[in-house]
Design a protein around this motif. Structure first.
Motif, short mmCIF file in Angstrom:
data_model
loop_
_atom_site.label_atom_id
_atom_site.label_comp_id
_atom_site.label_asym_id
_atom_site.label_seq_id
_atom_site.Cartn_x
_atom_site.Cartn_y
_atom_site.Cartn_z
N GLU A 61 43.64 -31.34 40.33
CA GLU A 61 44.80 -32.04 40.88
C GLU A 61 45.59 -31.11 41.80
O GLU A 61 45.97 -31.49 42.91
CB GLU A 61 45.68 -32.52 39.72
CG GLU A 61 46.72 -33.52 40.14
CD GLU A 61 47.60 -33.91 38.95
OE1 GLU A 61 47.10 -33.98 37.82
OE2 GLU A 61 48.82 -34.10 39.19
N CYS B 237 44.55 -28.35 43.42
CA CYS B 237 43.80 -28.01 44.65
C CYS B 237 43.80 -29.19 45.61
O CYS B 237 43.94 -29.01 46.82
CB CYS B 237 42.37 -27.59 44.30
SG CYS B 237 42.29 -26.02 43.40
N LYS B 238 43.66 -30.40 45.06
CA LYS B 238 43.67 -31.58 45.93
C LYS B 238 45.05 -31.78 46.56
O LYS B 238 45.16 -32.22 47.71
CB LYS B 238 43.22 -32.82 45.16
CG LYS B 238 41.70 -32.84 44.98
CD LYS B 238 41.23 -33.84 43.95
CE LYS B 238 41.00 -35.20 44.53
NZ LYS B 238 40.21 -36.06 43.59
N SER C 191 42.61 -29.71 49.71
CA SER C 191 41.19 -29.37 49.60
C SER C 191 40.46 -30.51 48.90
O SER C 191 41.00 -31.10 47.96
CB SER C 191 40.98 -28.11 48.75
OG SER C 191 41.57 -26.99 49.36
N ALA C 192 39.24 -30.78 49.34
CA ALA C 192 38.36 -31.65 48.55
C ALA C 192 37.74 -30.78 47.47
O ALA C 192 37.59 -29.57 47.66
CB ALA C 192 37.30 -32.28 49.44
N MET C 193 37.42 -31.41 46.33
CA MET C 193 36.94 -30.62 45.19
C MET C 193 35.54 -31.04 44.75
O MET C 193 35.27 -32.21 44.49
CB MET C 193 37.91 -30.80 44.02
CG MET C 193 39.24 -30.12 44.21
SD MET C 193 39.09 -28.33 44.47
CE MET C 193 38.66 -27.75 42.83
N ASP D 172 35.55 -34.77 43.65
CA ASP D 172 35.12 -35.66 44.72
C ASP D 172 33.62 -35.57 44.95
O ASP D 172 32.99 -36.52 45.40
CB ASP D 172 35.78 -35.26 46.06
CG ASP D 172 37.29 -35.21 45.96
OD1 ASP D 172 37.89 -36.25 45.69
OD2 ASP D 172 37.86 -34.10 46.16
#
Ligand SMILES: Cc1cc2nc3c(=O)[nH]c(=O)nc-3n(C[C@H](O)[C@H](O)[C@H](O)COP(=O)(O)O)c2cc1C
Length: 355
Positions: free
Chosen positions: A87, A89-90, A94-96, A171
């Motif tokens: 959560e 990082c997004k 960023s996509a994870m 993701d």
């Protein structure tokens, strides 16, 4: 705008630039549960502007871990531990992604800073698994030759791991089929001497990987999420897996719905003869992209922004994967943009430090 900072949409996921953080084991989880270190480590790279973060090789089962300290994704505790990290990082843009892994005959070793040797009895060693009863190297245990039950369990474990990754908010799922770990051991004729439907021809050696992908896609919402596969394009050994086989495999993977091939190499045996220099694996990525008509990422000693931009600009790869340079500099994407004269969004809290 330099191409390195052009967004990419892949399998419905929007990635703000072409920079992918390499999956890198940190050997810092307890019972597979990630914690404060991972929040700081991954969070810093998200703050630093990385487009897509691929979390380290994460065990789909206890016995599938390289060491007792690997991250895991086989139960709810793992899901809950990943949630706030994903959560955060997004929230930084960023996509994870997460790399789902089974270490096969290279499992049950101690920490790399303790020389990464196989664990001994009394140190918590466990029975390793492989396609054939051939040890990785002198001093490594003989893996159990997997029977159908073992294979079915591994496939189920990957499917559950993917479902858990989805619950944790990831993701992208990357399946680790490289570096001499279990799926690579099935793909490579060096480690796979089976006489059944999982050995012999390339179709047979690829069966486990294709069944894993099917299971991952079948069971859940991941049908609509991109799946990446990291492969070792070559074993760097005569008679081993080679670029010709990799191109055929990439076509099969495309057919099975894989969105991107992450093109690495090596790891199946200690005596491989690798020729290592900046971008040494990019030729493989380019050939797979051209011949299999699938998106690829290129990895290996990519450290210079100009070089990374050239890789995207010249159509060698769709994404560049940065490993050790992102460890040295968590803000590499922000610095790369400055060096390339491209104005990208900075984290609001850091704006006063923008050069
Ligand atoms: C500390 C460390 C841990 C790594 N762990 C993984 C891993 O979990 N999965 C994987 O596929 N590769 C792993 N690798 C390989 C990297 O993903 C990458 O392919 C390699 O470091 C080459 O890229 P670089 O030259 O940019 O570092 C690891 C590399 C390092 C340095």
């Amino acid at each position: 705008m330099r191409r390195l900072f052009e967004p990419l949409e892949i399998g419905g996921v929007k990635i703000k630039n072409r920079i992918m953080m390499a999956p890198m084991c940190m050997y810092s989880a307890e019972d597979g549960v990630v914690g404060a270190f991972h929040m700081a480590h991954l969070g810093a790279r998200a703050v630093g502007g990385t487009g897509l973060i691929i979390v380290e090789a994460t065990g789909v089962s206890q016995e599938g871990r390289i060491s007792p300290y690997d991250a895991g994704i086989w139960n709810e505790k793992h899901v809950e531990a990943f949630k706030p990290i994903v959560e955060f990082c997004k929230s930084c843009g960023s996509a994870m992604g997460i790399q789902l892994a089974h270490a096969g005959r290279k499992a049950s070793v101690n920490l790399p800073w303790l020389r990464e040797e196989p664990l001994k009895r009394g140190e918590g060693a466990w029975q390793t698994l492989g396609p054939s009863p051939i040890p990785f190297d002198v001093g490594y245990p003989v893996p159990k030759e997997m029977d159908n039950g073992d294979i079915e369990k591994v496939i189920r474990d990957f499917a559950v791991g993917a479902m858990n990754a989805d619950k944790a908010g990831f993701d992208v799922i990357e399946i680790h089929a490289a570096h001499g770990y279990l799926i690579n051991e099935f793909l490579s004729p060096i480690s796979n001497k089976r006489k059944d439907k999982y050995g012999g021809t390339l179709n047979n050696r690829a069966r486990l990987l294709l069944e894993v992908i099917d299971a991952v896609k079948r069971g859940n919402r991941l049908r609509n999420k991109p799946i990446f596969v990291r492969i070792s394009v070559v074993d760097w050994i005569d008679g081993g897996f080679d670029i010709k086989s990799a191109v055929i495999l990439a076509k099969m993977l495309k057919e099975s719905g894989v969105s991107l091939i992450d093109c690495s190499s090596g790891g199946i045996a200690q005596d491989a003869k690798m020729d290592v220099y900046p971008g040494y694996q990019l030729g493989f990525a380019k050939e797979i992209r051209e011949k299999a008509d699938i998106a690829v990422s290129g990895v290996g000693l990519i450290t210079e922004p100009e070089f990374a931009d050239f890789i995207i600009n010249s159509g060698i790869a769709d994404m560049v994967v940065i490993g050790r340079e992102l460890i040295r500099d968590p803000h590499w994407p922000l610095h790369a943009a400055q060096k390339l004269g491209t104005d990208i969004e900075w984290p609001k809290r850091y704006l006063r430090a923008k050069l």
